[in-house]
Motif scaffolding. Structure first.
Motif: not given
Length: 784
Positions: A741-748
């Motif tokens: 699992m990767g990092p946070l989904t970007p806010e945009w």
């Protein structure tokens, strides 16, 4: 004599005067007629016309020695002279074709630059720069030394570069009439220019380029003899944040006019560097790209396929559909084409072809081949054929299917595989945004290769873009190409198509360099990739080269799906929530299609802890949207995928789609897609399923529902850690989707933010942009 006297005199003598004029005209005509008759008589009294030796050589009655025995002395003299100048007449009979008149083909001949052998070409780089403070000059001189040292080691055909300051040269010597190269030599122009908001030598230089192009006394492309050119611009983003606001605007203008003057010989995309942040890294990447191009030219002799006249890339929502805008090919009158009878509707339905279908394939051998019994899937029919049938190619190079697919932009690999670059790849190369896979999973479109090891499919979906071009079937009955052939061929064809984009206006140099390293593979182009008998071996080749795998199947081959090994992300197309809708939308060939469909969902449930699994829902108004949210929720409850992608159908506008019952009225608006997603999310909640709306990409009309397995501390983690995935794969131990699992989904990219990367430039169609501006104006008036 007064005026009235003249008039009276004319009235008195006009009749005799006119008669005299007519008599004089008659005498002149009579004299000319007599002269003409005398000339004709003199021609008839002369010797008979001399026959051409070429024509004589074709006379069946002519034999060796007849020239000397001819009664016509004039003819003997002509033939004797011909033999002395050209050799014996009989020896020239075989080569008579060379003496025929020149054939006019209607194609403009290219200028001969005096360079015949590609291996003998010498490339001379010429670097131009402009500098007020000295910074650009330092970069230019450093670049000159780097190119000198680098290319001296790599290519002996690339000569030591020259460097010139634009302030001290005569433009006519380089940009109107370029220096005349020696035999076997071509110049390669490199221009390093900053951008100023004051009048400098660059202003004069730009004016000179414009005047040269518009000067009717000068050829419109006077620099066509160059091997190529490329431009690098220096800018300051503190003053001009974006290209639209003026960042490197003069470099972009120079690049545009140089494209016109060289007949679009942009050898490498324009490089842009911010002098206060990334100029060094951008210049280094641009230098490596330019060096590789010069080496290619010195070896191959040209910029390669697709550069000259490549024009703008497609920017429509359909992959390769002709637009109807001004200047497009579709807006021009089309010549009537000769149609082949009985091929328009049966071309793609190879499963149904037989000797009574009236398909005229041309040769007797082809007709015999088609009339032979077709292998039958035992699960759908009791009629079987025990006679062994010779295996043939799925897409022969001589077939109409091959012609149709290549015309649509496919590169056919082997006999049953294909590769193609989509419009999002072209868009990402130009900094205009990537597809939904970047917003949802972190895949940049210009690093992604779209391919399939099987162009055949077992469905004929109403929304398929390739009606009548890709073959269909329920069993594999063709010859099988080895996976390593497909893998190497797909990579080579994909990179070749990427290279064809280097001459397209707007392509960013750094992204072009990145695109030469394939990082992802979407096995979803056309057909059914899981249908390929060696799909596991092919996926292993991808993973061995550190290329992630996104595989899409249509839930009609449960045996192959069950035997599938680990892929980065496994998709299954869920195009309907019940048997009747699935039959209408997918139009499957299997009679037990629903049983196969359900069994595949059960297999997806088993695999959800070994790899990331995805349901892909394609919404088609009038087919699978109305009142089907509850049915889709039941299917999600059965398979429990990691993610659910909901996407509106893309209408390709072809007559074949209309014949399948699909029109523009079946394409949902994005608001309708989001309403359906919210209804589906509510239906999942009522069943106690832990899902939520995680991300969206409005430009693709696509929304992502995710399992809360990927919700950590209230934040979605839908991206993939690809390096971690390969580490898990190489460890040989079992692992779960959460392990990579990767990092946070970007806010945009999250729900409610549109999903367009702010680092890219959003380009609207003119009409759509005007409509949005009108909407914003109305909103401001309402607020006021």
């Amino acid at each position: 004599m007064t005026f009235q006297g003249l008039v009276s005199t004319w009235q008195e003598y006009r009749v005799p005067f006119l008669l005299a004029q007519l008599a004089l005209l008659g005498v002149v005509l009579s004299i000319r007629f007599v002269q003409y008759r005398n000339a004709q008589k003199s021609k008839t009294l002369r010797a008979p016309p001399v026959r051409s030796p070429i024509l004589v050589s074709k006379d069946k009655n002519w034999q060796e020695g007849d020239n000397d025995r001819s009664p016509d002395p004039a003819f003997r003299e002509i033939v004797k002279k011909f033999d002395q100048d050209e050799g014996p007449l009989q020896a020239k009979v075989a080569g008579s074709q060379k003496r025929m008149p020149k054939r006019v083909t209607g194609v403009k001949a290219t200028k001969n630059l005096g360079i015949e052998e590609a291996g003998n070409r010498k490339i001379l780089p010429v670097i131009f720069f402009s500098s007020l403070t000295g910074s650009s000059e330092r970069y230019a001189r450093t670049l000159t030394n780097d190119i000198r040292q680098s290319l001296h080691r790599q290519a002996s055909n690339v000569l030591e570069p020259q460097i010139h300051d634009l302030s001290y040269i005569d433009y006519d010597d380089y940009f109107v009439t370029p220096p005349k190269p020696a035999e076997g030599l071509q110049y390669f122009y490199l221009l390093l220019v900053p951008t100023y908001n004051i009048d400098t030598v660059l202003t004069t230089f730009l004016d000179n380029l414009k005047e040269t192009h518009h000067d009717f006394r000068i050829d419109t492309a006077p620099l066509v003899s160059l091997a190529g050119y490329s431009v690098f611009g220096f800018g300051d983003k503190e003053g001009w944040t974006t290209e639209e606001q003026g960042f490197c605007s003069q470099a972009i203008e120079i690049d545009r006019w140089m494209a016109k003057l060289t007949d679009r010989k942009r050898a490498f995309p324009i490089g842009l560097g911010d002098v206060k942040s990334d100029v060094q890294s951008q210049l280094e990447a641009w230098k490596r790209g330019v060096e590789s191009v010069m080496i290619d030219i010195s070896i191959n002799g040209s910029l390669g396929e697709g550069v000259r006249g490549s024009g703008d890339s497609l920017e429509s929502d359909e992959e390769d559909v002709d637009t109807t805008g001004a200047g497009s090919a579709a807006s021009k009158p089309r010549k009537p084409t000769k149609r082949i009878p009985n091929t328009s509707t049966n071309l793609g339905d190879l499963e149904d072809l037989g000797e009574n279908h009236g398909l005229d394939t041309g040769s007797d051998a082809d007709r015999t081949q088609i009339s032979t019994p077709i292998p039958v899937d035992f699960t759908i029919s009791k009629n079987t054929s025990t006679a062994p049938q010779p295996l043939k190619e799925m897409v022969p190079a001589s077939s109409p299917t091959f012609t149709a697919l290549t015309k649509q932009g496919y590169a056919i690999i082997g006999s049953h595989s294909g590769v193609k670059i989509c419009r999002w790849t072209k868009s990402a190369l130009r900094g205009r945004g990537s597809c939904y896979k970047y917003s949802f999973y972190g895949i940049k479109s210009h690093l992604c290769m779209e391919t399939t090891p099987s162009l055949s499919c077992s469905n004929k979906c109403v929304f398929c873009w390739r009606h009548g071009t890709n073959p269909v079937g329920t069993t594999w009955r063709w010859q099988v190409d080895p996976p390593d052939l497909i893998f190497s061929g797909a990579k080579e064809a994909h990179l070749k198509k990427i290279k064809m984009m280097r001459g397209v206006p707007g392509v960013r140099a750094e992204r072009f360099q990145e695109a030469m390293r394939i990082r992802h593979c979407a096995l979803s182009l056309v057909g059914e990739p899981i249908f390929y008998p060696h799909i596991n071996e092919f996926v292993q080749l991808l993973h061995a080269d550190k290329i992630s795998s996104f595989l899409v199947c249509n839930a009609q081959h449960p045996e192959q799906l069950e035997s599938l090994k680990v892929v980065t992300q496994l998709y299954v197309s869920i195009d309907a929530s019940n048997r009747e809708s699935l039959r209408k939308v997918d139009r499957p060939l299997h009679r037990d299609f629903w049983e196969r469909f359900v069994k595949c969902l059960d297999i997806i449930r088993e695999k959800r802890f070994r790899m990331r699994t995805v349901y892909r829902l394609t919404l088609v108004k009038g087919f699978n949207i109305e009142d089907e949210a509850e049915g889709y929720a039941e299917l999600v409850a059965r398979g429990l995928p990691c993610f659910v992608e909901v996407k509106g159908v893309t209408y390709c506008g072809t007559s074949s789609s209309a014949g399948a019952g699909l029109t523009m009225q079946n394409v949902p608006f994005y608001e309708e897609v989001t309403s359906f997603v919210e209804a589906l999310n509510t239906a999942l909640g009522r069943r106690g399923l832990d899902y939520g709306i995680a991300a969206e990409h409005a430009h693709s009309c696509c929304v992502l529902l995710a399992s809360k397995r990927f919700l950590v501390d209230g934040r979605w983690h839908t991206l993939i850690d690809y390096e971690k995935f390969f580490e898990c794969l190489e460890s040989g131990e079992e692992f779960a989707p959460e392990d990579y699992m990767g990092p946070l989904t970007p806010e945009w990219a999250t729900w409610g933010h549109g999903g367009f990367d702010p680092a890219d430039e959003r380009v609207y169609r003119k009409a759509k942009k005007v409509a949005q501006e009108m909407t914003r104006s109305t909103d401001r008036e309402d607020e006021a």
